[in-house]
Design an enzyme around this catalytic site. Structure first.
Site, short mmCIF file in Angstrom:
data_model
loop_
_atom_site.label_atom_id
_atom_site.label_comp_id
_atom_site.label_asym_id
_atom_site.label_seq_id
_atom_site.Cartn_x
_atom_site.Cartn_y
_atom_site.Cartn_z
N CYS A 81 15.14 -24.29 0.04
CA CYS A 81 16.53 -23.92 -0.26
C CYS A 81 17.39 -23.95 1.01
O CYS A 81 17.59 -24.99 1.60
CB CYS A 81 16.57 -22.58 -0.98
N HIS A 168 13.05 -23.63 -5.57
CA HIS A 168 12.13 -22.57 -5.10
C HIS A 168 10.73 -22.76 -5.69
O HIS A 168 10.49 -22.33 -6.83
CB HIS A 168 12.68 -21.20 -5.49
N GLU A 170 8.17 -21.14 -4.97
CA GLU A 170 7.43 -19.88 -4.97
C GLU A 170 7.67 -19.04 -6.22
O GLU A 170 6.91 -18.11 -6.48
CB GLU A 170 7.78 -19.06 -3.72
N SER A 222 -0.63 11.39 3.69
CA SER A 222 -0.04 12.09 2.54
C SER A 222 -1.00 12.13 1.36
O SER A 222 -0.79 12.86 0.41
CB SER A 222 1.23 11.37 2.11
N GLY A 223 -2.03 11.27 1.43
CA GLY A 223 -2.92 11.15 0.27
C GLY A 223 -2.45 10.06 -0.67
O GLY A 223 -3.12 9.73 -1.63
N GLY A 224 -1.29 9.47 -0.37
CA GLY A 224 -0.83 8.30 -1.13
C GLY A 224 -1.62 7.08 -0.68
O GLY A 224 -2.37 7.14 0.31
N SER A 227 -0.93 5.47 3.32
CA SER A 227 -1.45 6.21 4.48
C SER A 227 -2.96 6.41 4.35
O SER A 227 -3.67 6.48 5.36
CB SER A 227 -0.71 7.54 4.66
N SER A 228 -3.47 6.44 3.11
CA SER A 228 -4.93 6.60 2.95
C SER A 228 -5.66 5.36 3.46
O SER A 228 -6.71 5.47 4.10
CB SER A 228 -5.27 6.80 1.47
N LYS A 366 1.88 -4.34 -1.88
CA LYS A 366 1.15 -3.23 -2.50
C LYS A 366 -0.20 -3.68 -3.09
O LYS A 366 -1.21 -3.03 -2.89
CB LYS A 366 2.02 -2.63 -3.60
#
Ligand code: XMP
Length: 510
Positions: A81, A168, A170, A222-224, A227-228, A366
């Protein structure tokens, strides 16, 4: 390990490009066009470079440009693009604007020839989103595809290994997008598909063993998920030199603090300090009812507690954070209106006294972080759990936060989660919780009058939490949950179900 550089010019699909390349088992790194020089690109031995899209026109004085030296590095380039137009512009082509004839959406792609299109039928669907187009391709280039209204939908200069596509590849709307990307990665760049998520874990551990040798590293856990995963990764690299501080503000889900402690301390033997700071937080929150003020108090207090702990530990060399790629993008996003001041353990102040920051997950998405979490042995329950906001139950307790309302929030949320799991709704709703409203109402229990809290159940289905619809929970299940909560949680005599989507509502109530 072969690596592809995704040179970011500010387009909206940049994360996706890297994700797609990685799904071909080749590592892709995203760097802003301002964050890397041609010399650094050379030193990094990238096998190929992808110029991303971007919102600008190449002739716009404020549009992002890059040194032409990149064209002489002998590294294959694919422009997408805006990246395609920039490549043409840098090589001497002519770009013009089709102001009254923008191409947007699904478009028929007509292929003439070309390395990128091996194995792609001559007519297929691609996704277009542009106003400018390449009118004259640069010398040495030839047009390899067109559309009805775009005279150059793709171009190539095989001798110099330079390729461009106006569409695009992707996005999933481009039927043969993955084939086109894979042709670039394997046929042009000659990459080996030898990268896996567990390689990332292994190589990061090896890297940090050297980089952080004899260093004291502090992490706010935090236990999330994020960070875990950082905690386990660095623990495997430097063992007890990683110190995790877990601030329990007392607004966590039922038993959550103990769960986090048990996993990290007992199961993984991580050097963990749990700070039980409930009293401090509640004291600061006493009498406060305004949602933003509550959020700000919690954010500030969190930093205070963390700072004090850091001071006690002393001589910290490095601060580590669980920043992931979408956080990097989010924080770089201009001046959109502040709906809620988000608080999470990222973004700690710089005056804690450390010398540098390490963010091992900064380039990951994620789902990739989840894969590493599983690889490192984190329990599935933790890896796949629903998001939990930094300020915790505070944003689910309307009005003043009291011990009693925390108890109601925790106990009702526990029942809700139990029932959702039992009925398979945890796979349907992406986030679900109860809200302790500030309304009290009259009820009757036995033969007596009650005056109790009204509770709301919130469950949403969403891909990205930017928009969401309320989850269609069967009435019988709602009925059962309502009955359990009113029977088992003292002080609740009325339950409502929140049937608003986002927008106009938000997911959390505060
Ligand atoms: P809203 O309420 O803004 O929530 O629609 C969208 C998503 O963000 C989560 N959320 C937060 N996460 N710190 C976080 O880490 C926060 O302060 C925060 N506030 C909301 C919310 O749970 C939902 O998943």
């Amino acid at each position: 390990m072969d690596k592809i550089l995704v040179l970011d010019f500010g387009g909206q699909y940049n994360q996706l490009i890297a994700r797609r390349v990685r799904s071909l088992n080749v590592y892709a790194e995203i760097k802003s066009f301002e964050g890397i020089t041609p010399n650094e690109i050379k030193e990094n031995n990238y096998k190929g470079i992808i110029f991303t899209g971007g919102p600008n026109s190449v002739y716009d004085p404020s549009s992002p440009h890059y040194s032409k030296d990149i064209l002489d590095l002998n590294i294959p380039i694919l422009g997408i693009c805006y990246g395609d137009q920039l490549l043409a512009f840098m090589s001497g082509g002519k770009i013009v604007s089709a102001k009254n004839n923008s191409e947007y959406g699904k478009t028929e792609l007509i292929i003439k020839e070309g390395t990128l299109f091996e194995g792609v039928p001559s007519n297929s669907v691609c996704w277009m989103s542009h106003t400018d187009y390449i009118k004259d391709v640069p010398e040495g280039f030839k047009i390899t595809a067109i559309t009805k209204s775009c005279p150059c939908a793709a171009m190539e200069n095989v001798n110099r290994n330079l390729y461009g596509v106006q569409f695009h590849p992707e996005v999933t709307h481009t039927e043969y997008g993955m084939k086109i990307l894979s042709n670039f990665i394997f046929k042009v760049c000659k990459c080996h598909a030898d990268w896996k998520m567990d390689d990332f874990a292994k190589s990061s551990i090896e890297k940090y063993k050297v980089e952080l040798k004899d260093k004291k590293v502090l992490l706010a856990l935090s236990g999330g998920l994020d960070s875990s995963v950082v905690a386990l990764l660095l623990h495997k690299a430097i063992g007890k030199n990683l110190i995790c501080v877990f601030v329990d503000h007392g607004l966590l889900r039922k038993n959550e603090g103990d769960y986090v402690e048990q996993i990290f301390k007992n199961k993984f033997d991580v050097n963990l300090i749990r700070v039980n700071a409930k009293e401090r937080f509640l004291a600061k929150l006493k009498g406060v009812t305004e949602p933003e003020t509550k959020r700000k108090i919690i954010g500030k207090e969190f930093i205070e507690v963390f700072k004090q702990e850091a001071k006690k530990i002393g001589n910290i060399d490095v601060l580590s954070q669980g920043t992931i790629y979408p956080d990097v993008i989010e924080s770089g996003k201009g001046k959109s209106a502040v709906i809620k001041s988000h608080h999470n353990v990222g973004g700690l102040p710089k005056d804690i006294g450390f010398k540098s920051i390490v963010e091992p997950l900064r380039d990951l998405f994620k789902d990739e972080v989840r894969a590493i979490g599983l690889e490192l042995g984190l329990p599935e329950e933790l890896v796949y759990r629903q998001p939990f906001p930094g300020p915790g139950l505070a944003v689910r307790i309307i009005g003043e936060i009291t011990e009693d309302k925390i108890r109601i929030a925790q106990d009702s949320d526990y029942i809700l989660r139990e029932e959702f799991k039992k009925n398979g709704l945890d796979k349907v709703a992406n986030q679900y919780f109860t809200v302790v409203t500030d309304t009290k109402s009259v009820g009757v229990m036995g033969d007596a009058r009650t005056y109790g809290h009204t509770l709301a159940i919130r469950a949403v289905t969403t891909d990205d939490f930017m928009t969401a619809t309320w989850t269609r929970v069967p009435f019988e299940i709602l009925e059962h949950i309502s009955s359990r909560i009113t029977n088992e949680v003292k002080g609740v005599n009325r339950i409502t179900y929140d049937i608003t989507s986002k927008p106009p509502a938000t997911v959390e109530w505060e």
